[in-house]
Structures are given as structure tokens and as C-alpha cells.
Design a protein around this motif. Structure first.
Motif, PDB file in Angstrom:
ATOM      1  N   ARG A 109       0.812  -1.223   0.000  1.00  0.00           N
ATOM      2  CA  ARG A 109       0.000   0.000   0.000  1.00  0.00           C
ATOM      3  C   ARG A 109       0.841   1.266   0.000  1.00  0.00           C
ATOM      4  O   ARG A 109       0.414   2.284  -0.534  1.00  0.00           O
ATOM      5  N   HIS A 110       2.023   1.212   0.632  1.00  0.00           N
ATOM      6  CA  HIS A 110       2.889   2.390   0.742  1.00  0.00           C
ATOM      7  C   HIS A 110       4.304   2.013   0.293  1.00  0.00           C
ATOM      8  O   HIS A 110       5.226   1.918   1.107  1.00  0.00           O
ATOM      9  N   PRO A 111       4.508   1.790  -0.989  1.00  0.00           N
ATOM     10  CA  PRO A 111       5.795   1.286  -1.465  1.00  0.00           C
ATOM     11  C   PRO A 111       6.960   2.256  -1.291  1.00  0.00           C
ATOM     12  O   PRO A 111       8.118   1.839  -1.380  1.00  0.00           O
ATOM     13  N   ARG A 112       6.664   3.521  -1.038  1.00  0.00           N
ATOM     14  CA  ARG A 112       7.746   4.499  -0.870  1.00  0.00           C
ATOM     15  C   ARG A 112       8.151   4.695   0.595  1.00  0.00           C
ATOM     16  O   ARG A 112       8.999   5.537   0.892  1.00  0.00           O
ATOM     17  N   LEU A 113       7.562   3.940   1.502  1.00  0.00           N
ATOM     18  CA  LEU A 113       7.933   4.057   2.907  1.00  0.00           C
ATOM     19  C   LEU A 113       9.408   3.724   3.097  1.00  0.00           C
ATOM     20  O   LEU A 113       9.895   2.687   2.630  1.00  0.00           O
ATOM     21  N   ARG A 114      10.109   4.576   3.819  1.00  0.00           N
ATOM     22  CA  ARG A 114      11.525   4.344   4.104  1.00  0.00           C
ATOM     23  C   ARG A 114      11.654   3.536   5.394  1.00  0.00           C
ATOM     24  O   ARG A 114      12.049   4.055   6.441  1.00  0.00           O
ATOM     25  N   LEU A 115      11.318   2.267   5.307  1.00  0.00           N
ATOM     26  CA  LEU A 115      11.427   1.404   6.476  1.00  0.00           C
ATOM     27  C   LEU A 115      12.866   0.947   6.648  1.00  0.00           C
ATOM     28  O   LEU A 115      13.532   0.559   5.688  1.00  0.00           O
ATOM     29  N   ILE A 116      13.352   0.990   7.892  1.00  0.00           N
ATOM     30  CA  ILE A 116      14.628   0.390   8.268  1.00  0.00           C
ATOM     31  C   ILE A 116      14.281  -0.777   9.180  1.00  0.00           C
ATOM     32  O   ILE A 116      13.866  -0.580  10.324  1.00  0.00           O
ATOM     33  N   VAL A 117      14.389  -1.984   8.656  1.00  0.00           N
ATOM     34  CA  VAL A 117      14.003  -3.173   9.413  1.00  0.00           C
ATOM     35  C   VAL A 117      15.052  -3.429  10.491  1.00  0.00           C
ATOM     36  O   VAL A 117      16.223  -3.700  10.197  1.00  0.00           O
ATOM     37  N   ALA A 118      14.635  -3.330  11.750  1.00  0.00           N
ATOM     38  CA  ALA A 118      15.558  -3.492  12.869  1.00  0.00           C
ATOM     39  C   ALA A 118      16.012  -4.940  12.992  1.00  0.00           C
ATOM     40  O   ALA A 118      15.282  -5.874  12.641  1.00  0.00           O
ATOM     41  N   HIS A 119      17.223  -5.114  13.501  1.00  0.00           N
ATOM     42  CA  HIS A 119      17.769  -6.453  13.788  1.00  0.00           C
ATOM     43  C   HIS A 119      17.863  -7.327  12.546  1.00  0.00           C
ATOM     44  O   HIS A 119      17.795  -8.549  12.639  1.00  0.00           O
ATOM     45  N   THR A 122      21.746  -3.437  11.531  1.00  0.00           N
ATOM     46  CA  THR A 122      22.500  -4.609  11.994  1.00  0.00           C
ATOM     47  C   THR A 122      22.266  -4.948  13.456  1.00  0.00           C
ATOM     48  O   THR A 122      22.878  -5.883  13.967  1.00  0.00           O
ATOM     49  N   THR A 123      21.400  -4.225  14.122  1.00  0.00           N
ATOM     50  CA  THR A 123      21.265  -4.313  15.577  1.00  0.00           C
ATOM     51  C   THR A 123      21.234  -5.742  16.103  1.00  0.00           C
ATOM     52  O   THR A 123      20.297  -6.492  15.834  1.00  0.00           O
ATOM     53  N   MET A 124      22.259  -6.097  16.848  1.00  0.00           N
ATOM     54  CA  MET A 124      22.431  -7.386  17.518  1.00  0.00           C
ATOM     55  C   MET A 124      22.645  -8.551  16.563  1.00  0.00           C
ATOM     56  O   MET A 124      23.004  -9.650  16.989  1.00  0.00           O
ATOM     57  N   ALA A 125      22.443  -8.358  15.272  1.00  0.00           N
ATOM     58  CA  ALA A 125      22.634  -9.440  14.316  1.00  0.00           C
ATOM     59  C   ALA A 125      24.110  -9.800  14.223  1.00  0.00           C
ATOM     60  O   ALA A 125      24.983  -8.929  14.377  1.00  0.00           O
ATOM     61  N   PHE A 126      24.384 -11.051  13.981  1.00  0.00           N
ATOM     62  CA  PHE A 126      25.723 -11.595  13.759  1.00  0.00           C
ATOM     63  C   PHE A 126      26.566 -11.695  15.036  1.00  0.00           C
ATOM     64  O   PHE A 126      27.673 -12.221  14.994  1.00  0.00           O
ATOM     65  N   THR A 127      26.078 -11.192  16.171  1.00  0.00           N
ATOM     66  CA  THR A 127      26.836 -11.261  17.415  1.00  0.00           C
ATOM     67  C   THR A 127      26.778 -12.675  17.986  1.00  0.00           C
ATOM     68  O   THR A 127      25.896 -13.469  17.643  1.00  0.00           O
ATOM     69  N   ASP A 128      27.700 -12.981  18.880  1.00  0.00           N
ATOM     70  CA  ASP A 128      27.698 -14.307  19.508  1.00  0.00           C
ATOM     71  C   ASP A 128      26.365 -14.581  20.188  1.00  0.00           C
ATOM     72  O   ASP A 128      25.825 -15.691  20.121  1.00  0.00           O
ATOM     73  N   ARG A 162      23.541 -17.590  18.768  1.00  0.00           N
ATOM     74  CA  ARG A 162      23.065 -18.738  19.544  1.00  0.00           C
ATOM     75  C   ARG A 162      21.547 -18.853  19.475  1.00  0.00           C
ATOM     76  O   ARG A 162      20.994 -19.953  19.539  1.00  0.00           O
ATOM     77  N   LEU A 163      20.877 -17.709  19.369  1.00  0.00           N
ATOM     78  CA  LEU A 163      19.408 -17.697  19.344  1.00  0.00           C
ATOM     79  C   LEU A 163      18.848 -17.892  17.944  1.00  0.00           C
ATOM     80  O   LEU A 163      17.916 -18.673  17.736  1.00  0.00           O
ATOM     81  N   ALA A 164      19.386 -17.132  16.995  1.00  0.00           N
ATOM     82  CA  ALA A 164      18.844 -17.114  15.626  1.00  0.00           C
ATOM     83  C   ALA A 164      19.986 -16.860  14.662  1.00  0.00           C
ATOM     84  O   ALA A 164      20.193 -15.724  14.225  1.00  0.00           O
ATOM     85  N   PRO A 165      20.758 -17.874  14.327  1.00  0.00           N
ATOM     86  CA  PRO A 165      21.924 -17.672  13.463  1.00  0.00           C
ATOM     87  C   PRO A 165      21.540 -17.164  12.076  1.00  0.00           C
ATOM     88  O   PRO A 165      20.533 -17.599  11.505  1.00  0.00           O
ATOM     89  N   PHE A 166      22.348 -16.239  11.579  1.00  0.00           N
ATOM     90  CA  PHE A 166      22.132 -15.732  10.223  1.00  0.00           C
ATOM     91  C   PHE A 166      22.608 -16.797   9.236  1.00  0.00           C
ATOM     92  O   PHE A 166      23.728 -17.291   9.337  1.00  0.00           O
TER      93      PHE A 166
END
Length: 291
Positions: free
Chosen positions: A183-193, A216-222, A226-230
Motif C-alpha cells: 500500500r505504501h511502497p515508498r515508505l523508508r522502512l529500516i528493518v531493525a535487527h 545490523t542491531t544485535m545481528a551476527f553477534t555471539d 546462539r538464538l537465531a543464526p544468520f
């Protein structure tokens, strides 16, 4: 010691500092409740979540200065109606007195939301925060439609926690965001994590919509691996989207030191040009800052 190591990291890359689009400053009584949540978060993650940077506000600002963070945010978010406008007022005052802070605002599906979002935008808000997990709302709620349209027209980015980590919420996951962007294709969303744990799906949305970005918030960290590997197989897509991935840390609400997020990005092995873009240049292009 940690501040010298952080500075050494971006110094080796030839950068003038860092731009971190996902840091939290909020009214003291709200922050204390957030910290209490993380102190008890074990049942959700199965792991302790100690707040590493549990300092007073002035010291937290000072720490970012010592790290060389030249642009950062005061991510605020309501968990119920009637909070957002008040939080926006606090965040405006905070940004007005703290150099380097990008004026931040938030929203909630409630009567009057379009009015206070317009007021925030016209008053100089440079980034919004939406937290679907904490707010427990559908981003497609009709009450929000005017506000989303206003933000799309104004080109103001929205850092949105919409992935299902650390535990699924009623309206988290890629499907509600896909409907919103249709519906809003021009929204500048920054998907967290990075959309954790639905990384591949949110990368797909960024590939489809040119204004969608990821932090990148918390992504790729040790801790998160352990919780949700990329997925290793998705690393090539990180490189392809290198101009739309931004540094985020979740400072101060992280269970490790600030340096670790940077080290986690480096060990992906995507090269120095990618690191320079993620840690500084992508942020500067979206949010021009003085270094």
C-alpha cells in the motif's frame, strides 16, 4: 580500553566516526521499566540478558562520544495509547540539547496519530521508531494509514522492529510488512535487527522495495547467533544490498560491549568497502551529520 578499540576499528577503515541508527535514550522511568524487562527476559530467550551499559544518561551520551559515534538516535516507543505524543515531546527536547542525536519520534494506532506525526515531522523529526512487538499492533491498522502516507511523502525513515525475535508477537513477521509496503511502497522502512529471525524474507522485501533498508542491531553477534543464526547462504545478499544496510547497536540495552557488534560485522568477511558503507556512509547519506 573499549573506547580506544572502537576508535581503532573505524580509524583503520579511514572513517571519521560511526553513525548508529538504533540507540535508545528515553525518559528515566520508562528506561528503568525497559531494563527491568530485560532483567527478566530469560523465559523468552532462555538466556540471561545483562545490560552492559547501565550508566546514567549523561555517562551514556559521553560513552557514545568516546566511541566516536557522530550520529545516533533516541529510539522511543509506546506500549499503549496515549504515550506516543508525550514521548515525542521528550525526544525533541533531548535532541535539542544533545549534539549528534537525530531527533526521533514514534507513533501508535490511536485517534489523533496523524496529527501528532505531522507535528513531529514539521518540527524536525528525522527518524521514527515503530515497535510491533512491544506495541502489539498491526502496522496495517486503519488508524495508522494516514500517518504512513504522511511519512512516505515526507521521506522520513522509520526504524521498525517487525521481526519475530526474540519471541514471536501477534503482528510480527514479514507478512504484515509486505502488506504495508504493497500500500505504501515508498515508505523508508529500516528493518531493525536485520528482521531476525526471518532474515531471508526481509532481505527479499529490501530487494523488492528500493526504500527498504535493514539495520545490523544485535545481528551476527555471539549472543544472537546462539538464538537465531544468520544463514551463511544469505551472505551474498548482504553484499548485494550493501548500500542499504546501516549500523545499529541497541546501545545501551545490549548484553555485551559496544565493540562486539563491530567485530561481528567484520568477521562476516564482506570487505572493508562494505564495512565503511554500513558503519558510516549509508547512515550519512540518509541522515547527514557533522563529523
Amino acid at each position: 580500553m573499549s573506547d580506544r578499540l572502537v576508535r581503532a576499528f573505524w580509524g583503520r577503515l579511514g572513517l571519521p566516526g560511526l553513525v548508529d541508527v538504533h540507540t535508545h535514550f528515553m525518559p528515566e522511568r520508562v528506561l528503568r521499566k525497559v531494563w527491568a524487562y530485560f532483567d527478566a527476559v530469560g523465559p523468552l530467550t532462555g538466556m540471561p540478558w545483562p545490560i552492559t551499559h547501565r550508566e546514567e544518561e549523561d555517562r551514556r551520551v559521553e560513552l557514545l562520544r568516546e566511541f566516536g559515534v557522530v550520529g545516533f538516535t533516541s529510539m522511543v516507543y509506546p506500549h499503549k495509547a496515549g504515550m506516543a505524543e508525550w514521548l515525542n515531546g521528550w525526544a525533541a527536547e533531548f535532541a535539542g540539547r544533545v549534539e549528534g542525536c537525530l531527533r526521533t519520534a514514534t507513533l501508535f494506532p490511536e485517534a489523533g496519530v496523524e496529527g501528532y506525526v505531522r507535528e513531529a515531522v514539521e518540527g524536525g523529526a528525522r527518524v521514527f521508531k515503530a515497535h510491533l512487538h512491544v506495541g502489539a499492533y498491526d502496522p496495517n491498522d486503519p488508524l495508522l494509514d494516514g500517518a504512513w502516507g504522511l511519512l512516505a511523502d515526507a521521506g522520513v525513515p522509520i526504524v521498525i522492529h517487525c521481526g519475530s525475535g526474540p519471541a514471536p508477537g501477534k503482528h510480527t513477521g514479514p507478512e504484515p510488512i509486505a502488506r504495508l509496503l504493497a500500500r505504501h511502497p515508498r515508505l523508508r522502512l529500516i528493518v531493525a535487527h536485520m528482521g531476525m529471525p526471518e532474515y531471508a524474507d526481509f532481505l527479499g522485501l529490501a530487494e523488492r522495495y528500493e526504500e527498504v533498508r535493514l539495520d545490523t542491531t544485535m545481528a551476527f553477534t555471539d549472543f544472537s547467533e546462539r538464538l537465531a543464526p544468520f544463514p551463511v547462504r544469505e551472505r551474498g545478499r548482504l553484499l548485494d544490498l550493501g548500500d542499504r544496510i546501516l549500523l545499529g547497536s541497541d546501545f545501551p540495552n545490549i548484553p555485551y560491549g559496544y565493540l562486539h557488534q563491530l567485530e561481528a560485522l567484520e568477521r562476516l568477511g564482506l570487505g572493508e568497502d562494505w564495512l565503511r558503507a554500513v558503519c558510516y556512509w549509508n547512515g550519512v547519506r540518509l541522515f547527514p551529520v557533522r563529523s
